[in-house]
Design a protein around this motif. Sequence first.
Motif, mmCIF file in Angstrom:
data_model
loop_
_atom_site.group_PDB
_atom_site.id
_atom_site.type_symbol
_atom_site.label_atom_id
_atom_site.label_comp_id
_atom_site.label_asym_id
_atom_site.label_seq_id
_atom_site.Cartn_x
_atom_site.Cartn_y
_atom_site.Cartn_z
ATOM 1 N N UNK A 19 -0.621 -45.177 -17.527
ATOM 2 C CA UNK A 19 -1.859 -45.955 -17.578
ATOM 3 C C UNK A 19 -2.683 -45.608 -18.820
ATOM 4 N N UNK A 20 -3.374 -46.588 -19.325
ATOM 5 C CA UNK A 20 -4.249 -46.402 -20.474
ATOM 6 C C UNK A 20 -5.684 -46.561 -19.984
ATOM 7 N N UNK A 21 -6.422 -45.468 -20.053
ATOM 8 C CA UNK A 21 -7.808 -45.482 -19.574
ATOM 9 C C UNK A 21 -8.665 -46.460 -20.361
ATOM 10 N N UNK A 22 -8.526 -46.386 -21.679
ATOM 11 C CA UNK A 22 -9.359 -47.206 -22.554
ATOM 12 C C UNK A 22 -8.617 -47.417 -23.857
ATOM 13 N N UNK A 23 -8.651 -48.647 -24.364
ATOM 14 C CA UNK A 23 -7.990 -48.965 -25.625
ATOM 15 C C UNK A 23 -8.881 -48.536 -26.789
ATOM 16 N N UNK A 24 -8.286 -47.969 -27.843
ATOM 17 C CA UNK A 24 -9.099 -47.516 -28.978
ATOM 18 C C UNK A 24 -9.651 -48.691 -29.785
ATOM 19 N N UNK A 25 -10.828 -48.500 -30.315
ATOM 20 C CA UNK A 25 -11.462 -49.488 -31.182
ATOM 21 C C UNK A 25 -10.716 -49.525 -32.519
ATOM 22 N N UNK A 77 4.188 -38.240 -41.028
ATOM 23 C CA UNK A 77 3.323 -37.053 -40.968
ATOM 24 C C UNK A 77 1.865 -37.439 -40.752
ATOM 25 N N UNK A 78 1.414 -38.488 -41.423
ATOM 26 C CA UNK A 78 0.040 -38.957 -41.237
ATOM 27 C C UNK A 78 -0.178 -39.419 -39.802
ATOM 28 N N UNK A 79 0.780 -40.154 -39.248
ATOM 29 C CA UNK A 79 0.672 -40.600 -37.850
ATOM 30 C C UNK A 79 0.633 -39.402 -36.903
ATOM 31 N N UNK A 80 1.458 -38.397 -37.166
ATOM 32 C CA UNK A 80 1.470 -37.204 -36.309
ATOM 33 C C UNK A 80 0.116 -36.507 -36.324
ATOM 34 N N UNK A 81 -0.485 -36.388 -37.508
ATOM 35 C CA UNK A 81 -1.810 -35.756 -37.590
ATOM 36 C C UNK A 81 -2.862 -36.605 -36.882
ATOM 37 N N UNK A 82 -2.804 -37.912 -37.096
ATOM 38 C CA UNK A 82 -3.819 -38.811 -36.548
ATOM 39 C C UNK A 82 -3.740 -38.892 -35.027
ATOM 40 N N UNK A 83 -2.535 -38.904 -34.473
ATOM 41 C CA UNK A 83 -2.404 -39.027 -33.012
ATOM 42 C C UNK A 83 -2.706 -37.728 -32.279
ATOM 43 N N UNK A 84 -3.012 -36.674 -33.006
ATOM 44 C CA UNK A 84 -3.492 -35.443 -32.358
ATOM 45 C C UNK A 84 -4.974 -35.530 -32.015
ATOM 46 N N UNK A 85 -5.659 -36.532 -32.549
ATOM 47 C CA UNK A 85 -7.085 -36.676 -32.246
ATOM 48 C C UNK A 85 -7.243 -37.136 -30.792
ATOM 49 N N UNK A 86 -8.325 -36.759 -30.137
ATOM 50 C CA UNK A 86 -8.517 -37.151 -28.736
ATOM 51 C C UNK A 86 -8.470 -38.672 -28.513
ATOM 52 N N UNK A 87 -8.968 -39.447 -29.455
ATOM 53 C CA UNK A 87 -8.982 -40.904 -29.307
ATOM 54 C C UNK A 87 -7.581 -41.483 -29.203
ATOM 55 N N UNK A 88 -6.612 -40.881 -29.894
ATOM 56 C CA UNK A 88 -5.236 -41.392 -29.888
ATOM 57 C C UNK A 88 -4.262 -40.447 -29.184
ATOM 58 N N UNK A 89 -4.787 -39.577 -28.354
ATOM 59 C CA UNK A 89 -3.941 -38.664 -27.598
ATOM 60 C C UNK A 89 -2.982 -39.473 -26.713
ATOM 61 N N UNK A 90 -1.710 -39.142 -26.777
ATOM 62 C CA UNK A 90 -0.710 -39.848 -25.979
ATOM 63 C C UNK A 90 -0.063 -41.023 -26.689
ATOM 64 N N UNK A 91 -0.593 -41.421 -27.839
ATOM 65 C CA UNK A 91 -0.007 -42.513 -28.615
ATOM 66 C C UNK A 91 1.039 -41.917 -29.560
ATOM 67 N N UNK A 92 2.145 -42.636 -29.779
ATOM 68 C CA UNK A 92 3.196 -42.167 -30.679
ATOM 69 C C UNK A 92 3.646 -43.302 -31.600
ATOM 70 N N UNK A 93 4.103 -42.919 -32.785
ATOM 71 C CA UNK A 93 4.642 -43.903 -33.735
ATOM 72 C C UNK A 93 6.056 -44.252 -33.286
ATOM 73 N N UNK A 94 6.224 -45.491 -32.884
ATOM 74 C CA UNK A 94 7.513 -45.940 -32.366
ATOM 75 C C UNK A 94 8.359 -46.633 -33.417
ATOM 76 N N UNK A 95 7.742 -47.383 -34.293
ATOM 77 C CA UNK A 95 8.514 -48.162 -35.252
ATOM 78 C C UNK A 95 7.808 -48.160 -36.595
#
Length: 106
Positions: A19-25, A77-95
């Motif tokens: 489940x996604x609690x809230x979509x990021x802006x 690498x940029x995506x890995x750093x960015x998705x460590x932020x709380x706003x994008x926690x749980x998001x992963x670069x798929x493609x």
Amino acid sequence: MTAATVRYVVAVRLTRAPPIDRLPDPATVVDLFWAHAVPADRLDHVRTSAPAPAGRLDIAVILRAESAEDCLRTVRNLCARTTRSPTLSGWTAERLSTLPLAGLGF
């Protein structure tokens, strides 16, 4: 144009399982990419779509790199750093896909 100044556009799809609690802006996502970029990333531009309710977020990144492989490594690498932020926690670069802008006449 030297190899180090070739500009690439990279399409990135971030996904998150429900489940996604809230979509990021979208504007916040762009800000996060800029906040997590380092000078070595040679980032020129970031744009994103509104996130889909199904947990998908499409992002376009333009940066300078020596090769397509270098470009993809940098964006991963940029995506890995960015998705460590709380706003994008749980998001992963798929493609990721890349295209040199020089080939498009830019």
